[in-house]
Design a protein around this motif. Sequence first.
Motif, PDB file in Angstrom:
ATOM      1  N   PRO A   1       0.883  -1.119   0.007  1.00  0.00           N
ATOM      2  CA  PRO A   1       0.072  -0.036   0.226  1.00  0.00           C
ATOM      3  C   PRO A   1       0.959   1.287  -0.248  1.00  0.00           C
ATOM      4  O   PRO A   1       2.056   1.214   0.709  1.00  0.00           O
ATOM      5  N   ASP A   2       0.495   2.473  -0.485  1.00  0.00           N
ATOM      6  CA  ASP A   2       1.114   3.693  -0.594  1.00  0.00           C
ATOM      7  C   ASP A   2       1.283   4.143   0.382  1.00  0.00           C
ATOM      8  O   ASP A   2       2.248   4.909   0.760  1.00  0.00           O
ATOM      9  N   GLU A   3       0.533   3.772   1.583  1.00  0.00           N
ATOM     10  CA  GLU A   3       0.689   4.598   2.801  1.00  0.00           C
ATOM     11  C   GLU A   3       2.020   4.276   3.689  1.00  0.00           C
ATOM     12  O   GLU A   3       2.568   5.019   4.326  1.00  0.00           O
ATOM     13  N   PHE A   4       2.976   3.290   3.267  1.00  0.00           N
ATOM     14  CA  PHE A   4       4.118   2.905   3.629  1.00  0.00           C
ATOM     15  C   PHE A   4       5.235   3.676   3.007  1.00  0.00           C
ATOM     16  O   PHE A   4       6.192   3.609   3.652  1.00  0.00           O
ATOM     17  N   LEU A   5       4.904   4.465   1.934  1.00  0.00           N
ATOM     18  CA  LEU A   5       5.877   5.107   1.424  1.00  0.00           C
ATOM     19  C   LEU A   5       6.277   6.283   2.297  1.00  0.00           C
ATOM     20  O   LEU A   5       7.301   6.975   2.282  1.00  0.00           O
ATOM     21  N   SER A   6       5.443   6.731   3.517  1.00  0.00           N
ATOM     22  CA  SER A   6       5.732   7.490   4.036  1.00  0.00           C
ATOM     23  C   SER A   6       6.886   7.167   5.525  1.00  0.00           C
ATOM     24  O   SER A   6       7.529   8.079   5.829  1.00  0.00           O
ATOM     25  N   LEU A   7       7.048   6.091   5.396  1.00  0.00           N
ATOM     26  CA  LEU A   7       8.304   5.369   6.371  1.00  0.00           C
ATOM     27  C   LEU A   7       9.446   5.913   5.599  1.00  0.00           C
ATOM     28  O   LEU A   7       9.758   5.874   4.318  1.00  0.00           O
TER      29      LEU A   7
END
Length: 718
Positions: free
Chosen positions: A284-290
């Motif tokens: 998921p794209d949300e883990f690009l914030s890591l």
Amino acid sequence: MSGRELLIEIGCEEIPADWVAGLAQGFETAVTEGLDRERLTAETIGSHSTARRLVVHGAGIPESQPDQVQEVLGPPWRVARDEGGGWSRAAAGFARRQGIEEPDFESRLQAVETPRGQYLGIRQVVPGRPAIRILPGILEDALRAVPLPKAMNWDASIGEKPFAFARPIRWIVALFGDEVIPFRIEVTGGTPVAAGNHSYGHRARTTVEEERPGAPFPVDSLGKLVEGLRSRYVLLDDEERKGHLLAAIRRCETAAGESAEVGTAADVHKDLVEVPGAVLGRFPDEFLSLPKEIRDTVLVHHQKFFPFPTSPSFIAVTNLPDDPEGHVRRGAERVVVARLRDARFFWDEDRKVSLAETRPRLAGVVFHQRLGTFREKADRMEELAAWIADAAGADAAAASQAAGLSKCDLTGNLVGEFASLQGLVGGLLLREEGLPETVWRAVYDHYRPGGLDGDLPRGPEGAAVSLADRADTLAGLFLAGEEPSGSGDPFALRRAALSLIRVLRDAPAEYPGPRSGWPSPEALLCRALDGYRPDDETRPVVCRKLADFVNDRLPHAFVGPSTPKGVVNAVLATRDWSHPVADTWQRIVDLAKAVGSGDYATLAAASRRVRRILAPEVQEEKGAGLDPALLTEPAEEELHAALERVEAEVLRCFAETRYFPAFQALATLSPAIATFFDDVLVMAEDPAVRANRLALLARLDALFSEVGDLSQIEASAS
């Protein structure tokens, strides 16, 4: 090609990918040495490997050892005959012990010359043993000699002696021509592993009709093994397997529309599998914030996947050429998402408290049972890093602050779950908190470099923290009596010392500034030792051990393709851990260049000859008492004039740290030195002339000693 073919395949449980190539090469070397030792040298020999097998193949191996002629000595020849000229009782007794009866004495017994004189002896032919009887011992010795990064005990034994290996062995192919080599590994509580002529292919796939995957199949040669494995989804050739892997990766990259971060990892990843494939997975794209470093730890270090720089995708290496139903892809995605979810949770938890607030927790983390906690280590590093940075002209306050915070991430959740992120997490958290770049980068980089290789910290403050960490660890563990011994180095102190030397070697050039007073190893480690407050009796002993340890590591840090061992040894003969490493390194580099362009073979020979002539006390005088008026021979006058000129030039260049022109000037002495030794008798009868010539040579020796022991570079110069 005469002789027979040797084929050995050791089938194992999956071997770690980064071990495979080394084990295969080590196994080949051990088999080769065994064959040579038993006089069964192969015409050709090579090795292959996959994650589940090590293969050695030899051709042109003799069927038996060559016969040997042996000489057996008896009593001395002077007692071999009696007074009547017949054979003595001593000679007859010796002959009968060798199975020779009296009628054959004259034809078989003879005088044999030895360094100790003549002896009675016989020469007999010892037939060579058949290779098939020798090969089991060679195979056992080779298996035991394979260099294992870590041995696994699997309750196995060979010849009643315990046998550990990289992973449990499940089958053995051992063929000498068409004969099976009699070899057996006993397994306590299990079925013995006996050598045979059957191999095994892929566990899940086969192209052979009416054959279940993973079933044994017969082999009688390397060609049959290669083709049999290929039809059972195993590629034995390394390069072929790597080519298939890269092709599969390119197909995934085409589908993703972006290039993955592959680098040289395919050289190792090809040994993860036996028939390479690859699938394109997403998260998921949300883990690009890591932070990318955290994502890469999950994808690269834990899962051995290839990440993409910007997109939420990855490439997973598979042990199947295809994934028509998508089961492998979905499994990889589930694992990645679960690990990323854990990482994000721990990252969010660690960010709830500033890194500085976690420093008191270090009092509960033991550094070493005799050296206290990481809180105490951080306090020592804080002071030491400030001292190093100040000497080097860097920001001492930033270095001190970074050193004090460098170990705080050890108390966090993320490092507890992903230990390889030590240091990086601390730097990332400090960046999130908005601390100055000099501080967070120094924390982020303070484990760099990992030895002689790898990147340096990206600033002098980071280098100061890195040095403080290594120096504190070395000084403390030597004080605690944990210095390495033999091959044992549980605290990786050899690597820590090489890292310290590497930073000191390259820091002045990497971080030029108004001052570059980076300390010598001696100054740094003794300062670090003072932080532990050793008693007056212990301190000199530990300093001496540290000196020996670091001095032993210096050649490893300096010898390279352009800096031969002889040149390095020449400089290190007069420079050790008490001298700045960067200056020593510059001398070595410049001397290596000068040796390639000047007559240093003559200088090396002259240095050795001068040392032989001069008594130690004359060498120490360094030319004191030289009277130019007593120089009467043209050759000695010429050498003195050249020495006067060159000595001034060399010392001036040394004072300005311009070593290459100094070494070039030194090389111009070669003709005058050669003429002097050809034309002048140093040990003249006149005591005054002799003493004066010795003083001239002592002055020459003193100039040589400014460079080092020039006799060490003769081999390099030649």
